[in-house]
Design a protein around this motif. Structure first.
Motif, PDB file in Angstrom:
ATOM      1  N   SER A   1      -8.194   4.235   2.893  1.00  0.00           N
ATOM      2  CA  SER A   1      -7.570   4.051   1.959  1.00  0.00           C
ATOM      3  C   SER A   1      -8.391   3.362   0.877  1.00  0.00           C
ATOM      4  CB  SER A   1      -6.256   2.735   1.890  1.00  0.00           C
ATOM      5  OG  SER A   1      -6.910   1.640   2.402  1.00  0.00           O
TER       6      SER A   1
ATOM      7  N   SER B   1       0.885  -1.083   0.088  1.00  0.00           N
ATOM      8  CA  SER B   1      -0.053  -0.140   0.097  1.00  0.00           C
ATOM      9  C   SER B   1       0.734   1.249   0.093  1.00  0.00           C
ATOM     10  CB  SER B   1      -0.827  -0.030   1.287  1.00  0.00           C
ATOM     11  OG  SER B   1      -0.119  -0.061   2.370  1.00  0.00           O
TER      12      SER B   1
ATOM     13  N   THR C   1      -5.926   4.537   7.750  1.00  0.00           N
ATOM     14  CA  THR C   1      -4.456   4.639   7.806  1.00  0.00           C
ATOM     15  C   THR C   1      -4.096   5.769   8.410  1.00  0.00           C
ATOM     16  OG1 THR C   1      -4.391   5.829   5.745  1.00  0.00           O
ATOM     17  CG2 THR C   1      -4.543   3.558   5.399  1.00  0.00           C
TER      18      THR C   1
ATOM     19  N   THR D   1       2.413   2.921   2.640  1.00  0.00           N
ATOM     20  CA  THR D   1       2.122   3.762   3.658  1.00  0.00           C
ATOM     21  C   THR D   1       3.141   4.424   4.299  1.00  0.00           C
ATOM     22  OG1 THR D   1       2.608   2.007   5.096  1.00  0.00           O
ATOM     23  CG2 THR D   1       0.491   2.387   4.599  1.00  0.00           C
TER      24      THR D   1
END
Length: 543
Positions: A514, A184, A520, A186
């Motif tokens: 997300s 993802s 998140t 992050t």
């Protein structure tokens, strides 16, 4: 790895050949040719039809020059063609590189470049993504559109001349890549976790063993998330048992439609994340449609807060299954099965655990030097076993950070009790240090959610001139509820140590999530900064 060799002990490996994952679809087509395998609105496709379409598309792409090892980038919302593209790539021995369809053109262009994609299958709704990918990744010379589009021929028109062609699955070895599973991102840009045919065969077997035992062709699975990531893994598992896949008619989540489909198709399992599970069980339609067919509601991506867990169990019964596992381990770290989910607290309930080790996997809590810590001591959750990915594609620096002494480092903090149950404290990056003391936001978030007026919460550490860092809570009130920051702090006082109390509380209409429906901290921090909510610093709290 070579096909032969002589490892220590004098035993020669005869072959590394494994089953091509596309054979799962072939098996379903042979055993249950006329049964429905895929449903999307009025579109019902049998197993034999889907297998034949995958054969045809594989033959078409092979005729265009796609060969084993080529990467096929796929930008599409959930649909039949997107689902089939997974098996098309596998059958060719190529690598499936799905994007999340909500990503921007520039984000997809980066994935195209980072993966070294040769071909692209793209939904007609995303011409800008094709243009950006082509500009960024010069190797893309084959583009197929899902639907009518100017940027390439239509998927169904491409495969049509090849219908009836028998296309043999490519020969593959256990370490041959089949899927680039992009993280993802992050912390920085997404990385391509390399999933292989041998690894994924273990993952499929493990999911059937630990998450949804007894699954057969009589089961049905509802998809409520993009097929590009965890939902795609889940549906691959369904194909292995010829359980039908049912898509929501729209890419937008609709609680009424979801529960209607559960009733209509007698859905037995679904994969989701805690935020979507919460939306589903709090939706009025949960009481309007029959969901007694459900046996497994599998949630992952983040732990479910205890109050949400209890509410879901009261609505659905003992059908919740939790698993913990990053994309790099394809979900295979721990499992908390239905039997260990309880709707009421008690001495027999292990509150806050994400379960025990998955079959064939080993988990260890390690300190900063890689040594195992004692039971109940906090450390980094590390894992080893056949579900661990082959590493990040073309990223030796990331691989060096991710592995230590053969263990994959998850970056999650937690502890393990004496029985081997794992408890996640939070991401290492989520922990903050206030006045010299470590604060793990999840502990405080659990307490916040026991307040009846709070629907969602996220707590993160922010810089503070006196304490180093302090906590900031961002909350969403339940509809019609009234709550002030002073009232919430007073509610928490005595439930957690005072140094763990958030210094500031903000109430927003919604928390940013997300593309996969996960809350998140990175997005929340960015929104806090964008709103200028941290200046000037709040006065220090004493006591």
């Amino acid at each position: 790895m070579t096909a032969t060799g002589t490892p220590r002990g004098g035993l020669a490996r005869v072959s590394d050949r494994v089953m091509n994952l596309a054979h799962f679809l072939r098996q379903a087509g042979r055993r249950f040719p006329g049964e429905i395998g895929f449903v999307h609105g009025a579109q019902h496709v049998s197993w034999a039809e889907m297998d034949a379409r995958v054969d045809a598309m594989a033959a078409a792409l092979a005729a265009k020059g796609v060969v084993k090892g080529d990467r096929i980038l796929v930008q599409s919302k959930n649909c039949l063609e997107m689902f089939e593209s997974m098996f098309v790539a596998f059958r060719l021995g190529a690598v499936w590189v799905p994007t999340n369809f909500r990503q921007t053109p520039s984000e997809v262009a980066y994935l195209a470049s980072a993966s070294g994609a040769r071909a692209m299958i793209c939904h007609a709704d995303f011409p800008e993504h094709v243009a950006a990918a082509r500009a960024e990744a010069g190797a893309i010379d084959i583009v197929v559109a899902i639907g009518a589009a100017d940027f390439g021929p239509d998927y169904n028109a491409v495969l049509a001349p090849y219908l009836g062609t028998a296309f043999r699955d490519a020969d593959v070895e256990r370490d041959d890549p089949c899927w680039f599973f992009f993280t993802s991102g992050t912390t920085g840009r997404p990385k391509a976790a390399v999933l292989t045919h041998g690894q994924m065969a273990f993952v499929v077997t493990n999911h059937l063993c630990d998450l949804m035992p007894g699954t057969t062709h009589e089961d049905a699975s509802l998809v409520v998330a993009p097929l590009s990531h965890g939902a795609g893994v889940h549906q691959l598992v369904q194909v292995a048992r010829a359980a039908k896949t049912i898509l929501l008619p729209s890419e937008r989540f609709d609680g009424t439609e979801a529960w209607r489909l559960v009733e209509e198709w007698r859905v037995t399992n679904l994969f989701t994340v805690p935020t979507i599970t919460k939306l589903m069980v709090e939706h009025p339609a949960v009481d309007q449609f029959d969901h007694s067919s459900l046996r497994y509601v599998i949630y992952a991506g983040a732990p479910m807060y205890r109050e949400d867990q209890k509410f879901a169990l009261r609505k659905l019964g003992k059908v919740l299954v939790q698993y913990f596992g990053l994309g790099e381990v394809t979900g295979n770290i721990t499992v908390l099965p239905c039997a260990l989910h309880e709707a009421e607290d008690g001495p027999h309930v292990k509150l806050g655990t994400c379960g025990y080790e998955r079959t064939g996997m080993q988990v260890e809590i390690q300190d900063d030097q890689g040594a195992a810590v004692a039971p109940f001591a906090t450390g980094e959750i590390c894992v080893t076993g056949p579900a661990v990915f082959a590493g990040y594609y073309d990223n030796p620096e990331a691989n060096a950070k991710a592995f230590r002494n053969g263990w994959f480092r998850t970056g999650d903090l937690g502890h393990m009790d004496a029985e081997g149950f794992v408890y996640i404290t939070g991401r290492a990056s989520d922990m903050y240090i206030s006045g010299g003391s470590n604060v793990y936001p999840r502990e405080v978030e659990e307490q916040v959610l026991t307040h009846p007026a709070v629907a969602e919460v996220a707590i993160l550490g922010v810089p503070d001139p006196m304490w180093g860092e302090v906590g900031v809570a961002v909350c969403v009130r339940r509809a019609g509820a009234a709550l002030t920051d002073e009232e919430l702090i007073a509610f928490l006082d005595g439930k957690v140590a005072r140094y763990k109390l958030p210094r500031k509380v903000f109430f927003w209409d919604a928390l940013p999530k997300s593309a996969y429906g996960k809350i998140t901290k990175k997005m929340i921090r960015e929104e806090i900064e964008a709103r200028g909510l941290l200046e000037p610093p709040a006065p220090a709290r004493t006591g």
